[in-house]
Write an enzyme that holds these catalytic residues in place. Structure first.
Site, PDB file in Angstrom:
ATOM      1  N   GLY A 292       0.798  -1.167  -0.026  1.00 40.17           N
ATOM      2  CA  GLY A 292       0.001   0.019   0.081  1.00 40.17           C
ATOM      3  C   GLY A 292       0.907   1.190   0.135  1.00 40.17           C
ATOM      4  N   SER A 293       0.274   2.095   0.541  1.00 38.27           N
ATOM      5  CA  SER A 293       1.124   3.746   0.575  1.00 38.27           C
ATOM      6  C   SER A 293       2.245   3.878   1.278  1.00 38.27           C
ATOM      7  CB  SER A 293       0.121   4.672   1.297  1.00 38.27           C
ATOM      8  OG  SER A 293      -0.923   4.681   0.500  1.00 38.27           O
ATOM      9  N   THR A 294       2.789   3.020   1.848  1.00 34.54           N
ATOM     10  CA  THR A 294       4.259   2.924   2.403  1.00 34.54           C
ATOM     11  C   THR A 294       5.119   2.850   1.050  1.00 34.54           C
ATOM     12  OG1 THR A 294       3.954   0.603   2.970  1.00 34.54           O
ATOM     13  CG2 THR A 294       4.038   2.260   4.648  1.00 34.54           C
TER      14      THR A 294
END
Length: 573
Positions: A292-294
């Site tokens: 995801g956004s990491t």
């Protein structure tokens, strides 16, 4: 007559050959027939944390054996051993009455029980000193340390990875017997002393591991989550301070199912062996997930390095982005409106990263992935590490590139992500995450210092410095603001990853953070698997990392400085 003489001559020559050139060989064979051997286990090497705290130790136990031909009162032997060893009489009788050179009744017998049996002075019963593995802190780092089996061999974790260093070499007690198998009176025992195993010194910090595990257990209960994982590592050299996989299991009772395993309906149909394998599984290295956004950290670094974006480039976010026939939404469905690249990073805006990923292109993107180690295993010194699951470059279209750019449609391990980000924030060096530091003998003399490979990740110093600044902004002003600690400069990134299938309603909330932002000495990743209720990484994972860092940073000697103004920002991802 001549035939008889020839046969007699041949036999004489053969006997002479046996008596002179081969005499030593047959003398040794005869001795072997009249020697009985009992093993003396070597003490397994201890495992220490970085400060000399013993994490895996030995305790004295006994092995009870019987020699059939030497037993003079079998009924007494059966009764005593059955009673003292708490074994049913039929089982003991079967072993006592078995005609063999030596028969093991039970191993890992507490020394006090062994002493009681020895006091009976039963003919044909031997009680030999032995060692059993003992873990002073029970479940601490259970899926990292691992445990040993009844033969003192490592089963999982560091115990099996460094088994050759830890196990040592068995010794033996040799006794002389006659043709009936009875020990010859006044014949001295021969004793071959065991060689104890080497001690293993690791990078694990007991205090950091214990605290991280305590925090993980708390959030596991509060969020009724399937699991919580925490990794704390030195991004400069790859030394792992702590690795938590909650729920952990008791290393002293590794075959006893935890309450979590017993209550997991998804495991109900599995065999006991499969359940144990699930209980022992180290999700930080054995399992892959969509980050995801990491992962936007990787996309941003690639774009900055290629010069296809600058901090002040402007983008427009209406709350979604159309890619071919797909409408890919932003976590803020009403949109962020006009924003710079830096603001898009702080807001964790998907449309911004879809556009940035398209600018980089799949070939350059994959080239950076290679340099950052995402197409290879990290090389961590634990068994069973998984590798990434990536699209073949020829199969990546515009939609796949868009989702890759913000961390979906591929899978990596948590440690792979931590390793890649470490290279970005440490100035461009791809390190090897590891636990083992050195092996030493009983006199504490270092026998071997372990070394690990490093490589250049291909990013310039300017890109690395810019990324640290951007990640600090995420915590001080963006979606990671709940990880902010007054007096400390923290960098980080939130993520909320939807698990497959997409309509399952199951998520992994995560937060990756490091400190100090300008000179990182520690990097951490927390993952909360399938939390109930609120599942956003910025809401539930970032505060957990804040709690960990509030305790760990002073412990590491990282002092707080005068706090900058804390500008709170809204937004979630």
């Amino acid at each position: 007559m001549w035939v008889f003489l020839c046969v007699a001559l041949g036999l004489s020559i053969w006997l002479g050959f046996l008596m002179i050139p081969e005499s030593g060989y047959y003398e040794e064979r005869a001795g072997d027939l009249h020697e009985r051997e009992r093993a003396i286990k070597a003490a397994r090497g201890r495992i220490y944390d970085r400060n000399g705290i013993v994490l895996a130790d030995n305790q004295s136990v006994c092995t009870v054996t019987v020699i059939h031909n030497q037993i003079t009162d079998p009924e007494q032997v059966i009764q005593v051993l059955s009673r003292e060893l708490d074994i049913d009489e039929a089982t003991v009788r079967k072993r006592v009455e078995k005609v063999s050179s030596i028969e093991r009744i039970k191993s890992n017998v507490p020394k006090a029980v062994g002493d009681v049996i020895r006091s009976y002075k039963l003919d044909g019963v031997n009680v030999d000193e032995d060692y059993a593995r003992y873990y002073p802190y029970g479940s601490l780092a259970s899926k990292v340390l691992g445990f040993t089996g009844g033969d003192n061999q490592g089963i999982i974790g560091l115990e099996v990875k460094y088994n050759d260093y830890l196990q040592g070499t068995e010794g033996a007690i040799l006794t002389t017997t006659d043709v009936r198998g009875l020990e010859v009176e006044n014949a001295a025992e021969k004793r071959i002393e065991p060689v104890n195993g080497m001690d293993l010194y690791t990078s694990i910090d007991y205090n950091m591991q214990a605290y991280a595990q305590q925090v993980a257990d708390k959030i596991l209960e509060q969020k009724e989550a399937k699991g919580v994982s925490i990794i704390l590592m030195n991004p400069q050299n790859g030394e792992i301070y702590a690795m938590v996989n909650a729920p952990e299991f008791d290393l002293n009772e590794p075959y006893v199912f935890t309450a979590a395993v017993e209550g997991d309906e998804a495991l109900a149909g599995l065999s006991d062996n499969d359940k144990l394998n699930q209980m022992w599984r180290n999700t930080c290295i054995n399992d892959t997930y969509e980050p995801g956004s990491t992962f936007k950290i990787i996309t941003a670094a690639s774009a900055l390095e290629d010069g296809v974006v600058s901090l002040n480039d402007t983008f427009s976010c209406p709350g979604y982005c159309i890619v071919e026939d797909r409408r890919i939404r932003c976590h803020k469905t009403t949109g962020h409106g006009s924003e710079t690249f830096l603001e898009g990073f702080m807001n964790s805006c998907n449309p911004v990263f879809i556009n940035v990923g398209a600018r980089v292109g799949i070939n350059s993107m994959y080239s950076h992935f290679t340099d950052l180690g995402l197409f290879e295993k990290t090389g961590v010194d634990l068994p069973g590490e998984s590798g990434s699951i990536m699209h073949d470059v020829d199969g990546v279209g515009a939609v796949e590139l868009a989702t890759i750019s913000f961390g979906q449609s591929f899978q990596i391990t948590p440690l792979q992500l931590l390793r890649s980000v470490s290279a970005i924030i440490n100035g461009g060096t791809l390190v090897t995450p590891h636990f083992a530091v050195s092996a030493a003998d009983e006199d504490f003399s270092v026998v071997e210092k372990f070394t690990y490979e490093t490589s250049d990740c291909g990013l310039s110093e300017a890109t690395c410095e810019t990324m640290k600044m951007m990640l600090e902004k995420v915590v001080s002003e963006g979606t990671g603001n709940k990880a902010y600690i007054e007096g400390y400069s923290i960098g980080g990134k939130t993520a909320t990853s939807q698990k497959l299938p997409r309509n399952s309603g199951k998520y992994i909330a995560s937060f990756l953070g490091f400190a100090p932002a300008d000179d990182p000495q520690i990097i951490g990743l927390i993952m909360i698997d399938e939390p109930t209720g609120t599942y956003y990484g910025g809401t539930i994972a970032a505060p957990v990392m804040k709690e960990v860092f509030e305790n760990v940073l002073p412990y590491l000697g990282i002092e707080a400085v005068q706090a900058a103004e804390d500008t709170q920002a809204s937004g979630e991802q």
